[in-house]
Design an enzyme around this catalytic site. Structure first.
Site, mmCIF file in Angstrom:
data_model
loop_
_atom_site.group_PDB
_atom_site.id
_atom_site.type_symbol
_atom_site.label_atom_id
_atom_site.label_comp_id
_atom_site.label_asym_id
_atom_site.label_seq_id
_atom_site.Cartn_x
_atom_site.Cartn_y
_atom_site.Cartn_z
ATOM 1 N N GLY A 130 0.791 -1.236 0.000
ATOM 2 C CA GLY A 130 0.000 0.000 0.000
ATOM 3 C C GLY A 130 0.819 1.280 0.000
ATOM 4 C CB VAL A 131 0.093 4.607 1.482
ATOM 5 C CG1 VAL A 131 -0.022 4.393 2.975
ATOM 6 C CG2 VAL A 131 0.581 6.016 1.176
ATOM 7 C CG ASP A 132 4.694 1.025 5.105
ATOM 8 O OD1 ASP A 132 4.684 0.049 5.885
ATOM 9 O OD2 ASP A 132 5.586 1.893 5.130
HETATM 10 N N1 APR Z 1 -0.846 7.618 -2.154
HETATM 11 C C1 APR Z 1 -1.962 7.854 -1.405
HETATM 12 N N2 APR Z 1 -2.740 6.886 -0.899
HETATM 13 C C2 APR Z 1 -2.388 5.606 -1.181
HETATM 14 C C3 APR Z 1 -1.245 5.273 -1.955
HETATM 15 C C4 APR Z 1 -0.471 6.346 -2.452
HETATM 16 N N3 APR Z 1 0.619 6.142 -3.197
HETATM 17 N N4 APR Z 1 -1.176 3.910 -2.045
HETATM 18 C C5 APR Z 1 -2.226 3.424 -1.365
HETATM 19 N N5 APR Z 1 -2.965 4.432 -0.862
HETATM 20 C C6 APR Z 1 -4.195 4.375 -0.074
HETATM 21 C C7 APR Z 1 -5.016 3.120 -0.119
HETATM 22 O O1 APR Z 1 -5.809 3.080 -1.296
HETATM 23 C C8 APR Z 1 -5.870 3.300 1.135
HETATM 24 O O2 APR Z 1 -6.958 4.170 0.852
HETATM 25 O O3 APR Z 1 -3.823 4.478 1.297
HETATM 26 C C9 APR Z 1 -4.909 4.021 2.093
HETATM 27 C C10 APR Z 1 -4.336 3.131 3.187
HETATM 28 O O4 APR Z 1 -4.222 1.811 2.678
HETATM 29 P P1 APR Z 1 -2.933 0.890 3.024
HETATM 30 O O5 APR Z 1 -1.756 1.496 2.404
HETATM 31 O O6 APR Z 1 -3.311 -0.495 2.668
HETATM 32 O O7 APR Z 1 -2.768 1.058 4.598
HETATM 33 P P2 APR Z 1 -3.580 0.387 5.799
HETATM 34 O O8 APR Z 1 -4.953 -0.020 5.397
HETATM 35 O O9 APR Z 1 -3.420 1.354 6.933
HETATM 36 O O10 APR Z 1 -2.759 -0.948 6.081
HETATM 37 C C11 APR Z 1 -1.481 -0.808 6.622
HETATM 38 O O11 APR Z 1 -0.479 -2.158 4.944
HETATM 39 O O12 APR Z 1 1.190 -1.526 3.563
HETATM 40 C C12 APR Z 1 0.919 -2.209 4.715
HETATM 41 O O13 APR Z 1 2.891 -1.959 6.040
HETATM 42 C C13 APR Z 1 1.541 -1.568 5.918
HETATM 43 O O14 APR Z 1 1.018 -3.402 7.333
HETATM 44 C C14 APR Z 1 0.648 -2.085 6.999
HETATM 45 C C15 APR Z 1 -0.722 -2.070 6.348
#
Ligand code: APR
Length: 173
Positions: A31-33
């Site tokens: 994801g965003v991480d």
């Molecule tokens: N920019 C903005 N928003 C984003 C991006 C980006 N590049 N990529 C993903 N997103 C959005 C997703 O669509 C979602 O709406 O960020 C939001 C959070 O989603 P996730 O990234 O899946 O985060 P989360 O649901 O909090 O889960 C966290 O996911 O990536 C792993 O290491 C992280 O274990 C942790 C978990």
């Protein structure tokens, strides 16, 4: 303070701090991480490792701050959202804690702009409609007059969150 709801890749924003939806290890993920670590480069992970050496783990609801490495943002605030488990394990409270802790860290550093993704609503499964209510009540009750923050961006990545945030924040540009 001006609110913005924008559909964008958060790694491209030139703001004081972008908020990362991390996990407790701070070692990156999907994801965003994943996007933030890819764009920031290996220095970001190195700084996260040194923080983990000190604190051991970053529990849900807590936040830490690092530099922005190769990102256009000056800082990254890493916060760990709750995993949705049906709503009976303090998920709403922990999600609010993520936003609160991120705002408090930004204000401690006297930052003027911050960008949030939709924390926990992706891999962690927090229902989008529930999450935006938590964010709305926290943001609408925050003491903005005392805050260094002038610009708060909600960076959405899908149409559902975009509609939900536009409804929750009609005052946003
Ligand atoms: N920019 C903005 N928003 C984003 C991006 C980006 N590049 N990529 C993903 N997103 C959005 C997703 O669509 C979602 O709406 O960020 C939001 C959070 O989603 P996730 O990234 O899946 O985060 P989360 O649901 O909090 O889960 C966290 O996911 O990536 C792993 O290491 C992280 O274990 C942790 C978990």
């Amino acid at each position: 303070m001006q609110l913005y709801v924008i559909k964008s890749d958060i790694t491209r924003l030139k703001v004081d701090a972008i908020v990362n939806a991390a996990n407790s290890s701070l070692m990156g993920g999907g994801g965003v991480d994943g996007a933030i670590h890819r764009a920031a480069g290996p220095e970001l992970l190195e700084e996260c490792k040194s923080i983990i050496l000190k604190i051991g783990t970053c529990p849900p609801g807590r936040a830490v701050i690092t530099g922005g490495a190769r990102l256009p943002a000056r800082f990254v605030i890493h916060t760990v959202g709750p995993v949705w488990q049906g709503g009976y394990f303090r998920e709403h409270e922990l999600l609010a804690d993520c936003y609160r802790a991120s705002l408090e860290l930004a204000e401690e550093k006297r930052l003027t702009s911050i960008a949030f993704p939709c924390i926990s609503t992706g891999i962690y499964g927090f229902p989008k409609q529930e999450a935006v209510k938590v964010v709305s009540s926290l943001i609408h009750s925050w003491p903005w007059k005392r805050s260094s923050l002038q610009e708060v961006y909600f960076v959405v990545f899908d149409d559902e969150n975009f509609e939900l945030y536009k409804q929750a924040f009609p005052e946003a540009l």
